[in-house]
Design a protein around this motif. Structure first.
Motif, short mmCIF file in Angstrom:
data_model
loop_
_atom_site.label_atom_id
_atom_site.label_comp_id
_atom_site.label_asym_id
_atom_site.label_seq_id
_atom_site.Cartn_x
_atom_site.Cartn_y
_atom_site.Cartn_z
N SER A 112 47.46 37.03 30.91
CA SER A 112 46.69 35.98 31.58
C SER A 112 45.44 36.59 32.25
N ALA A 136 53.36 38.42 30.91
CA ALA A 136 52.59 37.16 30.89
C ALA A 136 51.39 37.27 31.83
N MET A 188 50.54 35.24 26.01
CA MET A 188 50.86 34.98 27.42
C MET A 188 51.97 33.92 27.52
#
Ligand SMILES: [Fe+2]
Ligand SMILES: [Fe+2]
Length: 247
Positions: free
Chosen positions: A90, A86, A47
């Motif tokens: 996450s 990302a 991430m």
């Protein structure tokens, strides 16, 4: 990632106080195969890597305002893709019970890329080297995740694989064009590659080779615009790295 952490390293990107930023692979949480924390730590670290990639492309946009419009559009699209990657990591990480900041993160990618003074050099290192390595890792990751029964991760890797191939392919095309127009840029690319290799070795040390368990994704690299002879060289280098790591 809210308030800026005042303890962030001077040449690194801002991370809020939840994150512990370290400088070397040895300081990360490296769990053995089979440990359930291994995949969680991987998602958390990845991430942050994706965030670094978005931040590098964003910096290239602001550092090179006179670059051709189609190249700037490509960088903007890359920012959007990396930010999406990302976010997916996450969300997956947190849905599985992880808390942001659970593991240390590194920002070597940002520190190495943003020090390179030419756009050609940045494309060569960020896209043509780091992201090409990402293609190899994801190619391996798809099968690995499927074998471990993690369909969610395997499906995401599959989608990410296509995005990363496009990032490398576009950079390959832009670089060919730039070097054909101004062959002197080859010197900038060579210097950037040499410095990046040195910095990368400082971050990963001898231990870095131990993490290379897979070979390259030949099909991925061909689709990303590498010539067959370049793919053959990368394949030989990867095999030599594996042999060294297994010794
Ligand atoms: Fe990405
Ligand atoms: Fe990418």
């Amino acid at each position: 990632m809210n308030a800026v952490d005042s303890t962030m390293s001077l040449d690194g990107p801002a991370r809020d106080a939840r994150f512990s930023v370290v400088d070397s692979w040895r300081q990360c949480a490296n769990f053995p195969d089979g440990d359930p924390r291994k995949v969680m730590e991987f998602m958390h670290r990845q991430m942050n890597e994706e965030m670094d990639a978005a931040e590098c492309s964003a910096r290239s946009l602001t550092d090179f305002p006179d670059a051709p419009w189609d190249l700037r559009m490509f960088l903007a699209r890359q920012c959007a893709d990396e930010a999406r990657h990302a976010l997916v990591f996450s969300r997956m990480f947190q849905r599985r019970g992880g808390k942001l900041g659970d593991y240390p993160v590194m920002n070597f990618q940002y520190r190495i890329i943003t020090k390179i003074p030419s756009l050609a050099g940045r494309l060569a290192v960020q896209n043509r080297t780091f992201e090409a390595g990402g293609i190899d890792a994801i190619g391996f990751g798809i099968d690995d995740a499927r074998n471990l029964g993690d369909g969610e991760l395997a499906d995401f890797f599959d989608a990410q694989f296509a995005d990363e191939i496009m990032h490398v392919r576009c950079a390959n095309e832009f670089l060919h064009e730039m070097l054909a127009k101004d062959p002197r840029l080859t010197l900038d690319v060579g210097t950037a590659m040499r410095q990046a290799t040195r910095s990368f070795e400082e971050v990963f040390g001898g231990e870095g080779t131990a993490v290379v368990k897979y070979t390259i994704s030949e099909q991925g690299r061909l689709e990303a615009g590498f010539r067959p002879e370049e793919v053959a060289v990368s394949s030989r280098q990867a095999e030599a790295r594996r042999e060294r790591a297994n010794r």
